[in-house]
Design an enzyme around this catalytic site. Structure first.
Site, PDB file in Angstrom:
ATOM      1  N   ASP A 145      39.116  35.064  34.548  1.00 52.24           N
ATOM      2  CA  ASP A 145      39.400  35.745  33.294  1.00 52.24           C
ATOM      3  C   ASP A 145      39.474  34.664  32.223  1.00 52.24           C
ATOM      4  OD1 ASP A 145      40.127  37.801  31.515  1.00 52.24           O
ATOM      5  OD2 ASP A 145      42.250  37.388  31.839  1.00 52.24           O
TER       6      ASP A 145
ATOM      7  N   ASP B 231      41.164  34.850  28.494  1.00 46.21           N
ATOM      8  CA  ASP B 231      42.425  34.727  27.770  1.00 46.21           C
ATOM      9  C   ASP B 231      43.598  34.748  28.746  1.00 46.21           C
ATOM     10  OD1 ASP B 231      40.425  35.204  25.974  1.00 46.21           O
ATOM     11  OD2 ASP B 231      41.501  36.704  24.816  1.00 46.21           O
TER      12      ASP B 231
END
Length: 218
Positions: A42, A44
């Site tokens: 991922d 952020d």
């Protein structure tokens, strides 16, 4: 894939495409990574700081501690990196698709020589209520990346900062780990057991632990 959106020039060749299923794919690699080992990350909260008001500009990008070390270490150990991210700011109308791709290319460029480890970004631009088929925890983007890049799920893993990431990776057949450097809270940690996953302090700690998991003799 269809609908070429843009061709960006950066530290490495970048081509952005929109899939027929509505998610965006931005590729960086000149060729398919030969090892078939992929670290799905991922964005952020994992490699850059998560912001409650969204990452809306290149100036908002803040690389998290140990992220550069982690990316460099993954490259030395034969992994390619594919970012898999939900970016609902696009669907909410506060960020354009073109801008989110520019920001994403800027994120990769922050890793200096280690940027060559990045293969692609798969990005869902839809808001939560859009009923799309790509927003995590759906595994659609990961499954497409596995096919496109020839990744072997048993040699690969996913690192996220929320249970939606972990569920998506688990549904795609990957080992998973959740970092505490993002938005994951107590409720997320308590939910890890049902996915046979664990929590780690940051992406570097998670990468080393998951590498040991997928490379141990079976």
């Amino acid at each position: 894939m269809s609908s070429k959106i843009c061709l960006l020039t950066n530290a490495c060749p970048v081509v952005a495409l929109m899939s027929r299923k509505g998610y965006l794919v931005q590729t960086y690699a000149r060729r398919v990574h030969p090892s078939m080992q992929v670290a799905f990350l991922d964005r952020d909260g994992v490699i850059i700081k998560n912001r409650s008001d969204y990452v809306l500009d290149e100036s908002d990008v803040e690389v998290l501690p140990h992220a550069v070390e982690a990316v460099s270490w993954l490259g030395r150990n034969g992994y390619g990196i594919i970012l898999v991210t939900n970016q609902s700011a696009v669907g909410r109308g506060v960020l354009t698709r073109s801008k989110v791709l520019d920001i994403d290319a800027h994120v990769v460029a922050q890793f200096g020589p280690a940027r060559d480890v990045f293969l692609a970004t798969y990005l869902c631009p839809h808001a939560p209520g859009a009923r799309c088929i790509c927003r995590k925890p759906m595994p659609t983007m990961i499954e497409h990346a596995i096919i496109t890049f020839g990744a072997q799920p048993t040699k690969s893993f996913l690192i996220g900062d929320a249970l939606t990431d972990i569920e998506a990776g688990d549904r795609a057949g990957l080992a998973t780990g959740m970092v505490l450097s993002g938005r994951g809270g107590t409720s997320d940690i308590q939910g890890l057991d049902r996915f046979r996953s664990k929590a780690y302090s940051d992406v570097f700690a998670a990468a080393k632990a998951l590498h040991a998991t997928v490379t141990e003799p079976r």
